[in-house]
Write an enzyme that holds these catalytic residues in place. Structure first.
Site, PDB file in Angstrom:
ATOM      1  N   TYR A 136       0.875  -1.189   0.000  1.00  0.00           N
ATOM      2  CA  TYR A 136       0.000   0.000   0.000  1.00  0.00           C
ATOM      3  C   TYR A 136       0.904   1.229   0.000  1.00  0.00           C
ATOM      4  CZ  TYR A 136      -3.697   3.207   1.707  1.00  0.00           C
ATOM      5  OH  TYR A 136      -4.590   4.251   1.878  1.00  0.00           O
ATOM      6  N   LYS A 164      -0.794  -1.167  -4.466  1.00  0.00           N
ATOM      7  CA  LYS A 164      -1.900  -0.208  -4.555  1.00  0.00           C
ATOM      8  C   LYS A 164      -1.247   1.155  -4.656  1.00  0.00           C
ATOM      9  CE  LYS A 164      -4.978   1.338  -1.139  1.00  0.00           C
ATOM     10  NZ  LYS A 164      -5.264   2.711  -1.568  1.00  0.00           N
TER      11      LYS A 164
HETATM   12  C1  HMN Z   1      -7.896   2.939   1.655  1.00  0.00           C
HETATM   13  O1  HMN Z   1      -6.840   2.512   2.104  1.00  0.00           O
HETATM   14  O2  HMN Z   1      -8.909   2.996   2.325  1.00  0.00           O
HETATM   15  C2  HMN Z   1      -8.033   3.449   0.252  1.00  0.00           C
HETATM   16  O3  HMN Z   1      -7.693   2.513  -0.652  1.00  0.00           O
HETATM   17  C3  HMN Z   1      -7.371   4.712   0.054  1.00  0.00           C
HETATM   18  C4  HMN Z   1      -7.694   5.292  -1.306  1.00  0.00           C
HETATM   19  O4  HMN Z   1      -6.507   5.386  -2.042  1.00  0.00           O
HETATM   20  C5  HMN Z   1      -8.324   6.628  -1.086  1.00  0.00           C
HETATM   21  N1  HMN Z   1      -7.346   7.455  -0.425  1.00  0.00           N
HETATM   22  C6  HMN Z   1      -7.601   8.030   0.734  1.00  0.00           C
HETATM   23  O5  HMN Z   1      -8.708   8.033   1.231  1.00  0.00           O
HETATM   24  C7  HMN Z   1      -6.493   8.721   1.411  1.00  0.00           C
HETATM   25  C8  HMN Z   1      -8.840   7.230  -2.378  1.00  0.00           C
HETATM   26  O6  HMN Z   1      -9.911   6.440  -2.779  1.00  0.00           O
HETATM   27  C9  HMN Z   1      -9.312   8.672  -2.166  1.00  0.00           C
HETATM   28  O7  HMN Z   1     -10.184   8.754  -1.059  1.00  0.00           O
HETATM   29  C10 HMN Z   1     -10.032   9.202  -3.386  1.00  0.00           C
HETATM   30  O8  HMN Z   1      -9.226   9.053  -4.515  1.00  0.00           O
HETATM   31  C11 HMN Z   1     -10.427  10.675  -3.196  1.00  0.00           C
HETATM   32  O9  HMN Z   1      -9.283  11.485  -3.174  1.00  0.00           O
END
Ligand code: HMN
Length: 291
Positions: A136, A164
Site C-alpha cells: 500500500y 496499490k
Molecule cells: C484505503 O486505504 O482505504 C483506500 O484505498 C485509500 C484510497 O486510495 C483513497 N485514499 C484516501 O482516502 C487517502 C482514495 O480512494 C481517495 O479517497 C479518493 O481518490 C479521493 O481522493
C-alpha cells in the site's frame, strides 16, 4: 494474477455516535457495495475504514464482519499494515486464517524507516502468514516514497504480488507497468482511474467506489477497451463529484451520500469532526446532482 484484479471498494465502516462499530450498519455498507455498486472486491482495514484510529480488537472485528458478509461473493483483501509490526503480524495471521485472498500493508510510517527496514517489515509479515501481499503505497499520507528499483527489490519476494498505487506520479506508474507486467497494479486515486486504466493497471481500490462504484467500473472498462472519449466524460462527472466530496470532508460526505442511498452508514470516528447542517445539505446535493 488476473484472479485478483478488478475494482475494489475501500470499505467504509459505520461507527455510532460514540465511535463504536455499528455492526448492522457495516454489514449494510458491505451488501450495498456488493449488490448495488457491483464491485469485484473489498479492501478491508484501509484508510477509508478509519483503520489507524481504532484498536486491534476492533480491526479484527471488522475483518471478521467483512469476511462473514462477503465470503464467496467478492474478492477480499485485508490491509494489516501498522507501525506496530507485531500488530501487523497478528492481524495478518488472523485475516489469513479467515480466508482472505491477499493481504496488503501500508509502508511503515511516522518514523523515518530506511529501505532495509521497510523490506524487513514486508518480509516479516509474509513469513509469518504465508499469504500474498500488496504494497500500500501512499506517499502523500505516509511520507514514504519508493523508487522503481526499490519496488523491484521488494518484488523479489514472490509473495509480493503488486502495489496499490495511491500517488499521482504517472511516470513512475508507467515505468512500473513496463518493468513488471506480471505484477498487479491498482489505481489508488479514484480521480485518476481513466489515466491509470489507459496505462493498463489491473484494477482500482478506492473510497468513492462505496457510492460511485458503477461509474468507476464503466470508466475502467471503457478505457481499457480503447473507448477514451466515453470514459473521459464519465471521469469528468466523477471528478466533479470527488471535488465536491473533498471540499466537504472526504469520509463524512461519502457516508452521508450512502445514507441518501438507503444505507445506515453511521458517523466517522473522532478526531474526525461531524458534518455541520450545511455540510449534510451539501452532501445530499452532491448525491442528487451526480448519482
Ligand atoms: C484505503 O486505504 O482505504 C483506500 O484505498 C485509500 C484510497 O486510495 C483513497 N485514499 C484516501 O482516502 C487517502 C482514495 O480512494 C481517495 O479517497 C479518493 O481518490 C479521493 O481522493
Amino acid at each position: 494474477k488476473t484472479k485478483l484484479g478488478g475494482i475494489y471498494s475501500a470499505l467504509m465502516v459505520a461507527y455510532d455516535e460514540d465511535g463504536n462499530i455499528n455492526e448492522n450498519g457495516t454489514r449494510e455498507i458491505i451488501r450495498h457495495n456488493i449488490h448495488k455498486m457491483e464491485v469485484d472486491g473489498l479492501y478491508v482495514g484501509g484508510s477509508t475504514g478509519e483503520n489507524f484510529m481504532i484498536s486491534t480488537e476492533e480491526k479484527k472485528r471488522i475483518l471478521y464482519i467483512a469476511m462473514d458478509e462477503g465470503r464467496g461473493q467478492v474478492k477480499l483483501m485485508a490491509q494489516v499494515g501498522s507501525v506496530n509490526l507485531k500488530e501487523a503480524v497478528e492481524l495478518g495471521k488472523y485475516a489469513t486464517d479467515l480466508g482472505y485472498d491477499a493481504l496488503s500493508a501500508v509502508t511503515p510510517f511516522y518514523y523515518k524507516f530506511d529501505f532495509e527496514e521497510i523490506k524487513n517489515y514486508y518480509n516479516t509479515i509474509i513469513e509469518a502468514t504465508g499469504n500474498y501481499m500488496v504494497i500500500y503505497f501512499i506517499p502523500s499520507l505516509t511520507g514514504v516514497n519508493l523508487s522503481l528499483d526499490q519496488f523491484g527489490e521488494l518484488f523479489e519476494n514472490e509473495k509480493i504480488i503488486g502495489v496499490k498505487f495511491s500517488h499521482g506520479d504517472f511516470f513512475l506508474l508507467e515505468r512500473l507497468r513496463k518493468a513488471y507486467p506480471d505484477h498487479l497494479i491498482y489505481a489508488g486515486l479514484d480521480e485518476m482511474m481513466l489515466s491509470a486504466a489507459v496505462l493498463h493497471v489491473d484494477g482500482g481500490i478506492g473510497s468513492t467506489y462505496n457510492v460511485n462504484g458503477i461509474r468507476a467500473k464503466q470508466i475502467y472498462t471503457l478505457a481499457k477497451g480503447g473507448k477514451i472519449k466515453e470514459a473521459r466524460e464519465l471521469q469528468h462527472t466523477t471528478n466533479d463529484l470527488i471535488e465536491g466530496i473533498l471540499a466537504n470532508g472526504l469520509y463524512q460526505t461519502i457516508k452521508e451520500i450512502m445514507k441518501t442511498q438507503g444505507v445506515d452508514a453511521g458517523y466517522c470516528r473522532q478526531p474526525t469532526k461531524r458534518l455541520s447542517e450545511e455540510g449534510i445539505i451539501a452532501a445530499k446535493e452532491l448525491a442528487e446532482k451526480y448519482l
